[in-house]
Design a protein around this motif. Structure first.
Motif, mmCIF file in Angstrom:
data_model
loop_
_atom_site.group_PDB
_atom_site.id
_atom_site.type_symbol
_atom_site.label_atom_id
_atom_site.label_comp_id
_atom_site.label_asym_id
_atom_site.label_seq_id
_atom_site.Cartn_x
_atom_site.Cartn_y
_atom_site.Cartn_z
ATOM 1 N N ALA A 299 0.828 -1.210 0.000
ATOM 2 C CA ALA A 299 0.000 0.000 0.000
ATOM 3 C C ALA A 299 0.864 1.262 0.000
ATOM 4 N N LYS A 300 2.080 1.144 0.548
ATOM 5 C CA LYS A 300 2.982 2.291 0.612
ATOM 6 C C LYS A 300 4.103 2.205 -0.417
ATOM 7 N N ASN A 301 4.070 1.156 -1.247
ATOM 8 C CA ASN A 301 5.127 0.977 -2.257
ATOM 9 C C ASN A 301 6.520 1.007 -1.617
ATOM 10 N N THR A 302 6.648 0.332 -0.511
ATOM 11 C CA THR A 302 7.893 0.390 0.246
ATOM 12 C C THR A 302 8.328 -1.010 0.680
ATOM 13 N N VAL A 303 9.624 -1.234 0.611
ATOM 14 C CA VAL A 303 10.217 -2.462 1.117
ATOM 15 C C VAL A 303 11.209 -2.083 2.207
ATOM 16 N N TYR A 304 11.310 -2.936 3.208
ATOM 17 C CA TYR A 304 12.147 -2.668 4.372
ATOM 18 C C TYR A 304 13.157 -3.793 4.567
ATOM 19 N N LEU A 305 14.247 -3.446 5.216
ATOM 20 C CA LEU A 305 15.202 -4.459 5.666
ATOM 21 C C LEU A 305 15.558 -4.126 7.109
ATOM 22 N N GLN A 306 15.061 -4.932 8.022
ATOM 23 C CA GLN A 306 15.391 -4.788 9.436
ATOM 24 C C GLN A 306 16.656 -5.597 9.695
ATOM 25 N N MET A 307 17.682 -4.930 10.164
ATOM 26 C CA MET A 307 18.970 -5.565 10.389
ATOM 27 C C MET A 307 19.298 -5.520 11.875
ATOM 28 N N ASN A 308 19.384 -6.684 12.482
ATOM 29 C CA ASN A 308 19.714 -6.802 13.905
ATOM 30 C C ASN A 308 21.040 -7.534 14.066
ATOM 31 N N SER A 309 21.592 -7.424 15.242
ATOM 32 C CA SER A 309 22.861 -8.100 15.563
ATOM 33 C C SER A 309 23.910 -7.845 14.492
ATOM 34 N N LEU A 310 24.050 -6.608 14.125
ATOM 35 C CA LEU A 310 24.950 -6.259 13.037
ATOM 36 C C LEU A 310 26.402 -6.558 13.387
ATOM 37 N N LYS A 311 27.137 -6.964 12.364
ATOM 38 C CA LYS A 311 28.542 -7.320 12.505
ATOM 39 C C LYS A 311 29.390 -6.421 11.609
ATOM 40 N N PRO A 312 30.656 -6.255 11.912
ATOM 41 C CA PRO A 312 31.509 -5.440 11.049
ATOM 42 C C PRO A 312 31.489 -5.916 9.591
ATOM 43 N N GLU A 313 31.351 -7.199 9.385
ATOM 44 C CA GLU A 313 31.328 -7.715 8.014
ATOM 45 C C GLU A 313 30.035 -7.388 7.268
ATOM 46 N N ASP A 314 29.066 -6.792 7.943
ATOM 47 C CA ASP A 314 27.856 -6.301 7.261
ATOM 48 C C ASP A 314 28.079 -4.924 6.647
ATOM 49 N N THR A 315 29.219 -4.334 6.908
ATOM 50 C CA THR A 315 29.527 -3.027 6.348
ATOM 51 C C THR A 315 29.559 -3.089 4.826
ATOM 52 N N ALA A 316 28.753 -2.240 4.194
ATOM 53 C CA ALA A 316 28.637 -2.249 2.736
ATOM 54 C C ALA A 316 27.682 -1.139 2.301
ATOM 55 N N VAL A 317 27.667 -0.905 1.015
ATOM 56 C CA VAL A 317 26.600 -0.092 0.440
ATOM 57 C C VAL A 317 25.457 -1.041 0.103
ATOM 58 N N TYR A 318 24.283 -0.718 0.580
ATOM 59 C CA TYR A 318 23.104 -1.558 0.385
ATOM 60 C C TYR A 318 22.235 -0.935 -0.715
ATOM 61 N N TYR A 319 21.856 -1.778 -1.646
ATOM 62 C CA TYR A 319 21.063 -1.341 -2.798
ATOM 63 C C TYR A 319 19.705 -2.037 -2.807
ATOM 64 N N CYS A 320 18.712 -1.267 -3.159
ATOM 65 C CA CYS A 320 17.368 -1.788 -3.346
ATOM 66 C C CYS A 320 17.204 -2.179 -4.816
ATOM 67 N N ASN A 321 16.511 -3.266 -5.069
ATOM 68 C CA ASN A 321 16.294 -3.746 -6.436
ATOM 69 C C ASN A 321 14.840 -4.134 -6.627
ATOM 70 N N ALA A 322 14.329 -3.845 -7.828
ATOM 71 C CA ALA A 322 12.976 -4.260 -8.209
ATOM 72 C C ALA A 322 13.072 -5.039 -9.507
ATOM 73 N N ALA A 323 12.498 -6.232 -9.528
ATOM 74 C CA ALA A 323 12.603 -7.091 -10.705
ATOM 75 C C ALA A 323 11.237 -7.645 -11.085
ATOM 76 N N LEU A 324 10.965 -7.600 -12.384
ATOM 77 C CA LEU A 324 9.735 -8.174 -12.919
ATOM 78 C C LEU A 324 10.024 -8.588 -14.355
ATOM 79 N N GLY A 325 10.132 -9.874 -14.572
ATOM 80 C CA GLY A 325 10.479 -10.348 -15.906
ATOM 81 C C GLY A 325 11.832 -9.800 -16.316
ATOM 82 N N ARG A 326 11.850 -9.134 -17.466
ATOM 83 C CA ARG A 326 13.094 -8.537 -17.947
ATOM 84 C C ARG A 326 13.350 -7.160 -17.365
#
Length: 114
Positions: free
Chosen positions: A73-100
């Motif tokens: 309804a809000k056209n939104t996707v979330y990523l809840q990240m808990n217990s974060l570790k140093p190896e989770d350090t990165a640039v995080y990208y959102c992606n939308a895929a439908l067929g091609r």
């Protein structure tokens, strides 16, 4: 489809962050939405994905710590990240895929450090 990611930042190990990705367009619910990440010197990798019906998939490295969800309804996707570790350090990208169709957001930096 345009994707706008937000919510990144600096967090201490063991901490939590929630990423959000707002999408334009009227058929958001049909897209498979995903979060990917790319650490310095590494290839981009899938973190988690969710179908329009709510089926989810996670990388082994984040299972039990991260949760992907969506609000069609809000056209939104979330990523809840808990217990974060140093190896989770990165640039995080959102992606939308439908067929091609495949769209990327601009990325949001997550840094896990004390």
């Amino acid at each position: 489809v345009q994707l706008q990611a937000s919510g990144g930042g600096l967090v201490q190990p063991g901490g939590s962050l929630r990423l959000s990705c707002a999408a334009s367009g009227s058929i958001f619910s049909m897209y498979v939405m995903g979060w990917y990440r790319q650490a310095p010197g590494k290839q981009r990798e899938l973190v988690a994905s969710i179908t329009g019906g709510g089926s989810t998939n996670y990388a082994d490295s984040v299972k039990g710590r991260f949760t992907i969800s969506r609000d069609n309804a809000k056209n939104t996707v979330y990523l809840q990240m808990n217990s974060l570790k140093p190896e989770d350090t990165a640039v995080y990208y959102c992606n939308a895929a439908l067929g091609r169709r495949n769209y990327w957001g601009q990325g949001t930096l997550v840094t896990v450090s004390s």
